[in-house]
Design a protein around this motif. Structure first.
Motif, short mmCIF file in Angstrom:
data_model
loop_
_atom_site.label_atom_id
_atom_site.label_comp_id
_atom_site.label_asym_id
_atom_site.label_seq_id
_atom_site.Cartn_x
_atom_site.Cartn_y
_atom_site.Cartn_z
N ASP A 126 0.79 -1.30 0.01
CA ASP A 126 -0.18 -0.06 -0.08
C ASP A 126 0.99 1.26 -0.07
OD1 ASP A 126 -2.27 -1.61 -0.03
OD2 ASP A 126 -2.70 -1.43 2.18
N PHE A 127 0.37 2.40 -0.31
CA PHE A 127 0.96 3.68 -0.56
C PHE A 127 0.49 4.40 0.54
CE2 PHE A 127 2.93 2.00 -4.20
CZ PHE A 127 4.18 2.44 -4.10
N SER A 128 1.29 5.61 1.40
CA SER A 128 0.71 6.49 1.97
C SER A 128 0.22 7.33 0.83
CB SER A 128 1.83 7.52 2.78
OG SER A 128 2.73 7.94 1.76
N ASN A 129 -0.54 8.65 1.23
CA ASN A 129 -0.88 9.76 0.35
C ASN A 129 0.45 10.32 -0.16
OD1 ASN A 129 -3.41 9.62 1.17
ND2 ASN A 129 -3.49 10.96 2.96
N PRO A 130 0.38 10.73 -1.29
CA PRO A 130 1.67 11.34 -1.98
C PRO A 130 1.94 12.46 -1.22
CG PRO A 130 -0.32 10.70 -3.73
CD PRO A 130 -0.81 10.81 -2.27
N TYR A 131 3.52 12.60 -1.18
CA TYR A 131 4.06 13.88 -0.54
C TYR A 131 4.75 14.67 -1.43
CZ TYR A 131 8.23 10.87 0.07
OH TYR A 131 9.37 10.07 -0.38
N TYR A 132 5.18 14.14 -2.57
CA TYR A 132 5.96 14.88 -3.56
C TYR A 132 5.88 14.60 -5.20
CZ TYR A 132 9.97 18.04 -4.58
OH TYR A 132 10.83 18.98 -4.90
N GLU A 133 5.61 15.68 -5.99
CA GLU A 133 5.54 15.27 -7.28
C GLU A 133 6.93 15.33 -8.00
OE1 GLU A 133 1.95 17.24 -9.22
OE2 GLU A 133 3.35 18.00 -10.45
N ALA A 134 7.08 14.39 -9.02
CA ALA A 134 8.19 14.12 -9.83
C ALA A 134 8.17 14.16 -11.14
CB ALA A 134 9.10 13.19 -8.90
N VAL A 135 9.14 13.79 -12.02
CA VAL A 135 9.11 13.54 -13.47
C VAL A 135 10.46 12.99 -13.79
CG1 VAL A 135 9.83 15.67 -14.19
CG2 VAL A 135 8.40 14.17 -15.91
N GLN A 136 10.61 11.98 -14.69
CA GLN A 136 11.96 11.33 -14.95
C GLN A 136 12.66 12.61 -15.93
OE1 GLN A 136 13.49 8.44 -13.77
NE2 GLN A 136 11.33 8.75 -12.53
N TYR A 137 13.88 12.63 -15.61
CA TYR A 137 14.63 13.79 -16.52
C TYR A 137 15.74 12.57 -17.35
CZ TYR A 137 13.87 18.30 -14.87
OH TYR A 137 13.31 19.55 -14.68
N VAL A 138 16.17 13.38 -18.40
CA VAL A 138 17.13 12.65 -19.34
C VAL A 138 18.62 13.39 -19.09
CG1 VAL A 138 17.95 11.84 -21.54
CG2 VAL A 138 15.43 12.01 -21.02
N VAL A 139 19.55 12.74 -18.50
CA VAL A 139 20.67 13.11 -18.34
C VAL A 139 21.70 12.88 -19.67
CG1 VAL A 139 22.87 13.52 -16.55
CG2 VAL A 139 20.57 12.85 -15.77
N LEU A 140 22.29 14.07 -20.22
CA LEU A 140 23.01 13.82 -21.55
C LEU A 140 24.58 14.38 -21.23
CD1 LEU A 140 19.95 15.11 -23.74
CD2 LEU A 140 20.84 12.77 -23.60
N PRO A 141 25.04 13.75 -22.27
CA PRO A 141 26.42 14.28 -22.28
C PRO A 141 26.34 15.66 -22.83
CG PRO A 141 26.54 12.14 -23.50
CD PRO A 141 25.02 12.76 -23.17
N LYS A 142 27.35 16.76 -22.74
CA LYS A 142 27.04 18.10 -22.90
C LYS A 142 26.78 18.38 -24.42
CE LYS A 142 30.49 20.63 -22.90
NZ LYS A 142 31.85 21.03 -23.15
N ASP A 143 27.36 17.63 -25.26
CA ASP A 143 27.07 18.11 -26.66
C ASP A 143 26.11 17.08 -27.46
OD1 ASP A 143 28.95 20.12 -26.31
OD2 ASP A 143 30.58 18.60 -26.60
N SER A 144 25.22 16.32 -26.62
CA SER A 144 24.37 15.27 -27.04
C SER A 144 23.39 15.76 -28.28
CB SER A 144 23.67 14.28 -26.01
OG SER A 144 22.70 13.35 -26.68
N ALA A 145 23.04 15.08 -29.13
CA ALA A 145 21.96 15.58 -30.33
C ALA A 145 20.66 15.02 -29.79
CB ALA A 145 22.22 14.96 -31.33
#
Ligand code: ARG
Length: 270
Positions: A126-145
């Motif tokens: 089971d889960f408690s009530n949600p306490y924080y909203e999030a989203v996945q991010y994409v980590v890329l090398p500095k010059d990625s296309a």
């Protein structure tokens, strides 16, 4: 004189017995109070007065190993504050993220690990009530296309094992998923060119972006059509008393400003 000494000794003994009884009764009452709801239902997790909380301290700013070698971070501070409200001792168990859900009810009572509520996990916990909203991010090398959902197709993607980032990466057409027990190892392999990108939650992604400044960038998952996620505390299935007590404690921490204080200290200060 002998009689007086004997009398005094007896008095002291009786008094200390009374005090001992009194205090242990009081302690039992408190433990019983929190583990029991108004209708008499009880919480197995709270009954012993110790709340064992599982985490995976590889997820800054929610949990990481502090300078003293102990798990620290937003979630740790939150569960300690919850423990104080409930009058129970909080013990933290640091373990692999992928083991948390299945350890609830055996090795640990609950899990606080920036854990996203998912339908699949709800089959087991089971889960408690949600306490924080999030989203996945994409980590890329500095010059990625890489800049869109389509660009992720066919790529080698680093993730932390058993996370929602792992599930998303697995569903991307043609992807090869490299999973790691520690998210930082995925980011190191990104820097070494072994993976094309890393999919991980927003706040850790931002922490890694500043930790490896100039080498990687963290891009908002909205750009890749990733959905909003909600963090909640994972609880043993069916322990309604525990769920109610924890939800109530979090509500109180929100009302008295403690919750916002923790957000400022741990998340916004990052
Ligand atoms: N929010 C993601 C999930 O629930 C990642 C959580 C990772 N947490 C951690 N402490 N390592 O799958």
């Amino acid at each position: 004189m002998k009689k007086l000494v004997a009398f005094l000794l007896a008095t002291v003994m009786v008094m200390s017995m009374l005090t001992a009884c009194g205090s242990s009764e009081a302690a039992t009452e408190t433990a019983a109070e929190v583990s029991e709801s108004a209708d008499g239902a009880t919480s197995a997790a709270l009954a012993d007065g110790v709340l064992t909380v599982g985490t995976n301290a590889e997820f800054p700013p929610f949990e990481y190993v502090g300078d003293d070698g102990q798990p620290d971070g937003f979630d740790m501070a939150l569960v300690k504050a919850i423990g104080e409200k409930l009058g129970v001792e909080v013990k933290i168990e640091n373990m692999e993220f992928a083991s948390l859900v299945t350890s609830i009810g055996s090795k640990i009572d609950i899990a606080a690990a920036g854990m996203t509520v998912t339908e699949e996990r709800k089959q087991t916990v089971d889960f408690s009530n949600p306490y924080y909203e999030a989203v996945q991010y994409v980590v890329l090398p500095k010059d990625s296309a890489i800049a869109s959902a389509a660009d992720l197709e066919g790529k080698t993607i680093g993730v932390q094992l058993g996370t929602t980032g792992d599930f998303i990466a697995t569903d991307i057409p043609g992807s090869t998923v490299s999973s790691y027990n520690k998210a930082v190892d995925a980011v190191n392999d990104l820097i070494n060119g072994k993976v094309d990108c890393v999919i991980i939650d927003k706040n850790p992604a931002l922490v890694f972006e500043s930790k490896f400044e100039g080498q990687v960038v963290a891009v908002d998952g909205a750009q890749f059509d990733f959905e909003i996620e909600n963090y909640a505390i994972a609880l043993p299935k069916g322990d309604a008393v525990l769920a109610e007590q924890i939800n109530k404690a979090v509500e109180e921490l929100k009302a008295d400003g403690t919750f916002d204080e923790l957000v400022k200290t741990y998340i916004e200060a990052e």
